[in-house]
Design an enzyme around this catalytic site. Structure first.
Site, PDB file in Angstrom:
ATOM      1  N   LYS A 112       0.829  -1.214   0.000  1.00 48.69           N
ATOM      2  CA  LYS A 112       0.000   0.000   0.000  1.00 48.69           C
ATOM      3  C   LYS A 112       0.861   1.261   0.000  1.00 48.69           C
ATOM      4  O   LYS A 112       0.635   2.180  -0.776  1.00 48.69           O
ATOM      5  CB  LYS A 112      -0.910   0.046   1.249  1.00 48.69           C
ATOM      6  CG  LYS A 112      -1.874  -1.104   1.375  1.00 48.69           C
ATOM      7  CD  LYS A 112      -2.748  -0.989   2.621  1.00 48.69           C
ATOM      8  CE  LYS A 112      -1.999  -0.968   3.928  1.00 48.69           C
ATOM      9  NZ  LYS A 112      -1.264  -2.198   4.246  1.00 48.69           N
ATOM     10  N   ARG A 124      -9.166   1.068   9.356  1.00 45.09           N
ATOM     11  CA  ARG A 124      -8.778  -0.316   9.644  1.00 45.09           C
ATOM     12  C   ARG A 124      -9.844  -1.056  10.437  1.00 45.09           C
ATOM     13  O   ARG A 124      -9.656  -2.226  10.745  1.00 45.09           O
ATOM     14  CB  ARG A 124      -7.499  -0.310  10.466  1.00 45.09           C
ATOM     15  CG  ARG A 124      -6.233  -0.552   9.622  1.00 45.09           C
ATOM     16  CD  ARG A 124      -5.075  -0.383  10.558  1.00 45.09           C
ATOM     17  NE  ARG A 124      -3.908  -1.128  10.303  1.00 45.09           N
ATOM     18  CZ  ARG A 124      -2.789  -0.606   9.766  1.00 45.09           C
ATOM     19  NH1 ARG A 124      -2.766   0.618   9.325  1.00 45.09           N
ATOM     20  NH2 ARG A 124      -1.725  -1.338   9.659  1.00 45.09           N
ATOM     21  N   ARG A 178      11.498  -5.653   4.719  1.00 45.18           N
ATOM     22  CA  ARG A 178      11.283  -4.213   4.523  1.00 45.18           C
ATOM     23  C   ARG A 178      12.312  -3.401   5.309  1.00 45.18           C
ATOM     24  O   ARG A 178      12.626  -3.693   6.451  1.00 45.18           O
ATOM     25  CB  ARG A 178       9.877  -3.840   4.998  1.00 45.18           C
ATOM     26  CG  ARG A 178       9.632  -2.344   5.044  1.00 45.18           C
ATOM     27  CD  ARG A 178       8.161  -2.000   5.046  1.00 45.18           C
ATOM     28  NE  ARG A 178       7.405  -2.557   6.138  1.00 45.18           N
ATOM     29  CZ  ARG A 178       6.077  -2.525   6.221  1.00 45.18           C
ATOM     30  NH1 ARG A 178       5.367  -1.966   5.253  1.00 45.18           N
ATOM     31  NH2 ARG A 178       5.459  -3.053   7.246  1.00 45.18           N
ATOM     32  N   ARG A 235      11.651  -1.538  11.015  1.00 40.88           N
ATOM     33  CA  ARG A 235      10.653  -1.177  12.022  1.00 40.88           C
ATOM     34  C   ARG A 235      10.595  -2.236  13.113  1.00 40.88           C
ATOM     35  O   ARG A 235      10.691  -3.434  12.816  1.00 40.88           O
ATOM     36  CB  ARG A 235       9.273  -1.058  11.358  1.00 40.88           C
ATOM     37  CG  ARG A 235       9.075   0.229  10.615  1.00 40.88           C
ATOM     38  CD  ARG A 235       7.860   0.223   9.714  1.00 40.88           C
ATOM     39  NE  ARG A 235       6.658  -0.365  10.301  1.00 40.88           N
ATOM     40  CZ  ARG A 235       5.484  -0.422   9.671  1.00 40.88           C
ATOM     41  NH1 ARG A 235       5.354   0.074   8.441  1.00 40.88           N
ATOM     42  NH2 ARG A 235       4.442  -0.964  10.248  1.00 40.88           N
ATOM     43  N   ARG A 265       0.096  -9.142  13.639  1.00 47.27           N
ATOM     44  CA  ARG A 265      -0.542  -8.079  12.854  1.00 47.27           C
ATOM     45  C   ARG A 265      -1.427  -8.666  11.755  1.00 47.27           C
ATOM     46  O   ARG A 265      -2.473  -8.108  11.436  1.00 47.27           O
ATOM     47  CB  ARG A 265       0.528  -7.153  12.256  1.00 47.27           C
ATOM     48  CG  ARG A 265       1.172  -6.271  13.335  1.00 47.27           C
ATOM     49  CD  ARG A 265       2.468  -5.653  12.863  1.00 47.27           C
ATOM     50  NE  ARG A 265       2.302  -4.786  11.729  1.00 47.27           N
ATOM     51  CZ  ARG A 265       3.259  -4.520  10.843  1.00 47.27           C
ATOM     52  NH1 ARG A 265       4.454  -5.053  10.959  1.00 47.27           N
ATOM     53  NH2 ARG A 265       3.019  -3.704   9.843  1.00 47.27           N
TER      54      ARG A 265
END
Ligand code: ADP
Ligand code: AMP
Length: 213
Positions: free
Chosen positions: A13, A88, A127, A160, A171
C-alpha cells in the site's frame, strides 16, 4: 481524487500510494507514518500509541479518527488524497464516511490490494524504511542504490520494530479479524476494486491506475 488503499500489512500500500501521490500530485496520508513520527518525538500521542504498535495491535479508534480529522482539514488535502492504512475497522470507516459527508467530498474508490500470506511475510520481514522521508525498500526486491541509505534523502534506513516475524504474525491476525470486513463493507457500497498485488512495483502500479481511472 479521494482514495483508500486497503490491504494487509506488507501488501504494498505505502509503495503504491507514494507513487500515485507523486504522479497525480495528491497527498499520501499514512496513519502508521503519523503515529511513528509521534512515537519518535515522544509526544503524549506517541507514548500512548507505542504500546499498541509494539504489540502488533491497533491503536484505539478515537485516537486515529482524531488524527485523520485533523489531517484532512489541512488545505493541502483539498486537491485529493490517498489514505494508506486508514480505515482499519468498521467504526473508523463509519467515522470517515460522516466526516467526508459533512464536506460533501466522499471517497471515490477503494482499492483492495491482494497477495498470498507467504509473500506478505517475505515482503514485511525484508522491509527497510527511511525514518525521514518515509520511502520503503526491500533487502531483495527493492534494495537501495547504496546499502543501508535512502536513495532520496540519504538517511540511514531502519527495520521497524513491529516488522519482526513474531509481531508480523500477530498483525496479520489483527488484519483478518478487524480490517478484512472492510472489503465487504466497501463492496456493498459499490466502491471496491480488487487489484492483484503480485508482480513488479511497475506492473502493480499499471493495474492500480486502470482500477482508479
Ligand atoms: P504496506 O504499506 O502495505 O505495509 P509496503 O509498501 O511498505 O507495504 O511494502 C512492504 C514491502 O514490500 C517493502 O519492503 C516494499 O519494498 C516491498 N514491496 C512493495 N511492493 C512490492 C512488489 N510489487 N514486489 C516486491 N516487493 C514489494
Ligand atoms: P502501518 O504503518 O500501516 O503498518 O501501521 C503500523 C501500526 O500503526 C499498526 O500495526 C497499528 O498499531 C498502528 N496503526 C496505523 N494505522 C492505524 C489505524 N488506522 N487504526 C489503528 N491503528 C493503526
Amino acid at each position: 481524487m479521494r482514495l483508500i488503499f486497503l490491504g494487509p500489512p506488507g501488501v504494498g500500500k505505502g509503495t503504491q500510494a507514494q507513487k500515485l501521490a507523486e504522479t497525480a500530485s495528491i497527498q499520501k496520508i499514512s496513519t502508521g507514518d503519523i503515529l511513528r513520527d509521534a512515537v519518535s518525538r515522544k509526544t503524549d500521542l506517541g507514548l500512548k500509541a507505542k504500546q499498541f504498535m509494539d504489540a502488533g495491535q491497533l491503536v484505539p479508534d478515537e485516537v486515529v479518527i482524531g488524527l485523520i480529522r485533523e489531517r484532512l482539514s489541512s488545505p493541502d488535502c483539498d486537491g485529493g488524497f490517498v489514505l494508506d492504512g486508514f480505515p482499519r475497522t468498521v467504526p473508523q470507516a463509519e467515522a470517515l464516511g460522516r466526516l467526508l459527508e459533512e464536506r460533501e467530498s466522499p471517497i471515490q474508490r477503494v482499492i483492495s490490494l491482494e497477495v498470498s500470506e507467504h509473500e506478505l511475510v517475505r515482503r514485511i520481514t525484508g522491509r527497510r524504511s527511511c525514518p525521514e522521508c518515509k520511502r520503503v525498500y526491500h533487502i531483495d526486491y527493492q534494495p537501495p542504490k547504496q546499502s543501508g541509505a535512502c536513495d532520496s534523502c540519504g538517511a540511514k534506513l531502519i527495520q521497524r520494530d513491529d516488522d519482526r516475524e513474531e509481531t508480523v504474525r500477530k498483525r496479520l491476525g489483527v488484519y483478518h479479524k478487524q480490517t478484512a470486513p472492510l472489503v465487504e463493507y466497501y463492496s456493498a457500497r459499490s466502491l471496491l476494486a480488487r487489484v492483484d498485488g503480485l508482480g513488479s512495483v511497475e506492473e502493480v502500479f499499471g493495474r492500480l491506475k486502470a482500477a482508479v481511472s
